[in-house]
Scaffold this motif. Sequence first.
Motif, PDB file in Angstrom:
ATOM      1  N   THR A  70       0.998  -0.940  -0.022  1.00 47.28           N
ATOM      2  CA  THR A  70       0.202   0.084  -0.260  1.00 47.28           C
ATOM      3  C   THR A  70       0.920   1.448   0.266  1.00 47.28           C
ATOM      4  O   THR A  70       0.986   1.805  -1.166  1.00 47.28           O
ATOM      5  CB  THR A  70      -1.229   0.336   1.146  1.00 47.28           C
ATOM      6  OG1 THR A  70      -2.189  -1.002   1.391  1.00 47.28           O
ATOM      7  CG2 THR A  70      -1.990   1.255   1.736  1.00 47.28           C
ATOM      8  N   LEU A  71       2.071   1.196   1.306  1.00 46.44           N
ATOM      9  CA  LEU A  71       2.468   2.407   1.498  1.00 46.44           C
ATOM     10  C   LEU A  71       3.122   3.074  -0.652  1.00 46.44           C
ATOM     11  O   LEU A  71       3.740   4.012  -0.721  1.00 46.44           O
ATOM     12  CB  LEU A  71       3.512   1.936   2.272  1.00 46.44           C
ATOM     13  CG  LEU A  71       4.931   3.344   1.934  1.00 46.44           C
ATOM     14  CD1 LEU A  71       4.508   4.399   2.241  1.00 46.44           C
ATOM     15  CD2 LEU A  71       5.704   2.951   3.106  1.00 46.44           C
ATOM     16  N   LEU A  72       3.621   1.229  -1.430  1.00 50.58           N
ATOM     17  CA  LEU A  72       4.556   1.447  -2.253  1.00 50.58           C
ATOM     18  C   LEU A  72       4.005   2.041  -3.490  1.00 50.58           C
ATOM     19  O   LEU A  72       4.561   2.196  -3.947  1.00 50.58           O
ATOM     20  CB  LEU A  72       5.022  -0.165  -2.408  1.00 50.58           C
ATOM     21  CG  LEU A  72       5.952  -0.004  -4.302  1.00 50.58           C
ATOM     22  CD1 LEU A  72       7.133  -0.296  -3.744  1.00 50.58           C
ATOM     23  CD2 LEU A  72       6.298  -1.899  -3.901  1.00 50.58           C
ATOM     24  N   ALA A  73       2.080   1.808  -2.983  1.00 53.92           N
ATOM     25  CA  ALA A  73       1.842   1.923  -4.980  1.00 53.92           C
ATOM     26  C   ALA A  73       1.163   3.625  -4.065  1.00 53.92           C
ATOM     27  O   ALA A  73       1.539   4.335  -5.559  1.00 53.92           O
ATOM     28  CB  ALA A  73       0.219   1.335  -4.177  1.00 53.92           C
ATOM     29  N   ALA A  74       1.004   4.420  -2.924  1.00 52.08           N
ATOM     30  CA  ALA A  74       0.954   5.419  -2.702  1.00 52.08           C
ATOM     31  C   ALA A  74       2.189   6.565  -3.417  1.00 52.08           C
ATOM     32  O   ALA A  74       1.740   7.423  -3.581  1.00 52.08           O
ATOM     33  CB  ALA A  74       0.665   6.060  -1.559  1.00 52.08           C
ATOM     34  N   LEU A  75       3.882   5.780  -2.719  1.00 55.75           N
ATOM     35  CA  LEU A  75       4.502   6.356  -3.574  1.00 55.75           C
ATOM     36  C   LEU A  75       5.258   6.472  -4.818  1.00 55.75           C
ATOM     37  O   LEU A  75       5.354   7.743  -5.366  1.00 55.75           O
ATOM     38  CB  LEU A  75       6.299   5.919  -3.389  1.00 55.75           C
ATOM     39  CG  LEU A  75       5.961   5.957  -1.421  1.00 55.75           C
ATOM     40  CD1 LEU A  75       7.619   5.129  -0.880  1.00 55.75           C
ATOM     41  CD2 LEU A  75       6.171   7.391  -1.006  1.00 55.75           C
TER      42      LEU A  75
END
Length: 126
Positions: free
Chosen positions: A86-91
């Motif tokens: 989820t964090l990776l997708a946001a970045l």
Amino acid sequence: MAPQLGISGIAKTFCIVGSILLIMMAVFHGSGYSYVASAIGESDAENFLKQIVPVLFAHPSIHLIELAAFGILAMFLGPAASKVLTLLAALIMVDGALAFYLGGILPGILLFGAALSFIVASVKIR
């Protein structure tokens, strides 16, 4: 029978697809390195700029490869991978928005495609 701690094959597939899209984008961006280095080297810019611009140009390619590595790493984190993805997708969406803002249609599409892959993988893990 104890529950399996690994992630599903579908989630792994989407992690691989997202990472491949990021690596494609890194190669696409990195392919312009020699052109940028040559152009700045032939310009009448300050020596400092002639030294630093090629390094700064290479940084996004390195950044994308690092993000792809986190996509691969997530396949081995089990249920905790959902948070990482989820964090990776946001970045990656931030990078994609910047690409679109700068007029890069193809880079923006590749980046948002990678982000979508990681979001799907994250949802499949939950």
